[in-house]
Design an enzyme around this catalytic site. Sequence first.
Site, short mmCIF file in Angstrom:
data_model
loop_
_atom_site.label_atom_id
_atom_site.label_comp_id
_atom_site.label_asym_id
_atom_site.label_seq_id
_atom_site.Cartn_x
_atom_site.Cartn_y
_atom_site.Cartn_z
N TYR A 182 72.15 7.11 94.69
CA TYR A 182 72.31 5.71 94.96
C TYR A 182 72.28 5.04 96.22
O TYR A 182 72.40 3.91 96.56
CB TYR A 182 74.20 5.40 94.61
N HIS A 191 80.75 10.96 98.75
CA HIS A 191 81.89 10.36 98.46
C HIS A 191 82.91 11.63 98.48
O HIS A 191 83.80 11.72 99.24
CB HIS A 191 81.95 9.75 97.26
N ARG A 196 79.80 5.79 105.84
CA ARG A 196 79.94 7.19 105.37
C ARG A 196 78.80 8.21 105.24
O ARG A 196 77.91 7.66 104.49
CB ARG A 196 80.62 7.32 103.99
#
Lengths: 303, 353
Positions: B260, B251, B247
């Site tokens: 992260y 998100h 990805r």
Amino acid sequence: MATLNVAQAINQGLDQALAADRRVVVLGEDVGRTGGVFRVTDGLLERHGEDRVIDTPVSESGIVGAAFGMAVGGLHPVAEMQFMGFSYPAYDQVVSHVSRIRNRSRHRFTAPLVLRIPYGGGIGAAEHHSESTEAIYAHVPGLKVVVPSTPRDAKGLLLAAMPEEPYEVPIGRATVAREGTDVTVVAWGAMLREVGKAADMLEEDGVNAEVIDLRSLVPLDTEAVMESVRKTGRAVIVHEAPRTAGLAGELIALIQERALYSLQAPVARVTGWDTVFPLKRSEHHYLPSPERIVAAAKRLVES
Amino acid sequence: MAEELAQILTPDGELRGEPPVDLEATRHLYRAMVGARLFDRKGTALQKQGRLATYAPFEGQEAAQIGSAAALRGDDWLVATYRDAAAMWFRGYPWKLLLLWRAGDERGGAPPEGVNVLPPSITVGAHMLHAVGLAWAAKLLGQDRIALTSFGDGATSEGDFHEAMNFAGVYQVPVVFLCQNNQYAISLRRDRQTASPTIAGKAEAYGFPGVLVDGNDLFAVYRVTADAVGRARAGGGPTLIEALTYRLGPHTTSDDPGRYRDPAEEATWRERDPVERVRRYLQRQSAWTEEWQREIENEEAALIEQAVEEAEALPPQEPGQIFEAMFAEMTPQLREQQQELSGGGPVTPTGDR
């Protein structure tokens, strides 16, 4: 006419539904070879085959999630949870999907799924086998929740949810189980037996109880309750489930909204306690007894 | 072997095997990936302008989605997640409805008749069981349609992943499980999600094959999905496909991947871009020009603009409509509440006074 118990009546209903429509399937743990833990599905595997009477792995979310897919895909599954206390692993599927797909898709997809869940105590079973948590299902928008108290209603309400309806009891309609004039007692399911005993005891003392068997918790037959309460001016709500946030609270709210000025006494409730359902040796302390129901009714009549 | 990575097209656009579709079909699929990426970027832009509620971008996963969706037949079921707009659109779910749904309008959840795609699943994992049920129903009804369900690496930690895989294996249901392993479940890295060396390898425990595929390789995804779909349709049972992908975006529009993950990691995956890979291949085959690229981008962008306009032109639902799809027929309680909402003031029955 043959006399059947509730399990036999449901068995007959399932048998007829399976015979009437190829889209009906039955699935659950031990529903096939052994005919179910309560023998409700006894003989169905032999008569309708293992493609349509399906013994599943011990997998409640799997049963309901797969049944949901089957229902959207054109079948009419009847899924069984062995006991209400074992239905919680499937609760997410019920709350998040079964109850919502019609709304989520604006009627484009629907899930004509019947979930059968035996509930209630009094049989000295192990922990988790005596739960009466119908309120957590009744609270979920998009579900219809019925609790039959008689063999006829058990079969009729089941068939009312089926595509073919050889005979049916309408969902959403309460029934007057016993006519009376002094006090209304509202109950459902197995509590009707205790309420019946209580009504007999009251009768001996000259108190004439009218008993309303709700049969259907969602949708609720509000008018049937009001009609009776307006007549008697007194009401006792009886349920086996714990008291706090139980359906008695909802019924009392409805009565005060719609029939307050007919009341001659506050509405009483006789319920299970806000405790974990006790094991065999103590369960009689938990279950509403005819004596507790009689005492509540008399308080109202004498007030 | 699950651990062997299936690849047909290298990141440089070189062939390592037989392409599963001809050049014309490749151009068609490439165009779909280009259109999907435009939609995806439009979705993020619209959200930032406050015109969508939230948006879950899929940039980087176009090959996994278009390649798998292309291997399905017209009447097969697709049961996908909130990040699978490209696959859903390719199966006939209109951009307009996907936008409407993202804008917070239930009407976006109703694909046209004949489009066998469920509205996107927001809960993680539960929908895999729905695909199992749909495929099972098809089998029992004697239809030869199959179901494909798409989910992420995070969903494999849910109990419903296990229950769905188990049911599918026991009953040999014609279902294909497509895990788009995009390396992160919001912020959690794949190596904290499971100690299994691969997700594909989990299939062994359920008694059916697992396949590991380069999820950024359109050809390889198409090939392994078509094989799995064919096997399912022929009565050979389920398959788990793990499509290794990434990805590239957040998100959803409400998180920051910088918290992260390492930007260097993103750069590495950017070099494996699934869309650019097919472009390079087409160029090598003399089947791509800059002019054609501009042409398809303009045409796809115009279709997306039109979808945005149509979605935004739709008047809001009447207040009372929130009650109307709870059941086939409204219950007395819902009718009363609907009246209370639209009539102003509560229905206070004082009839007994």
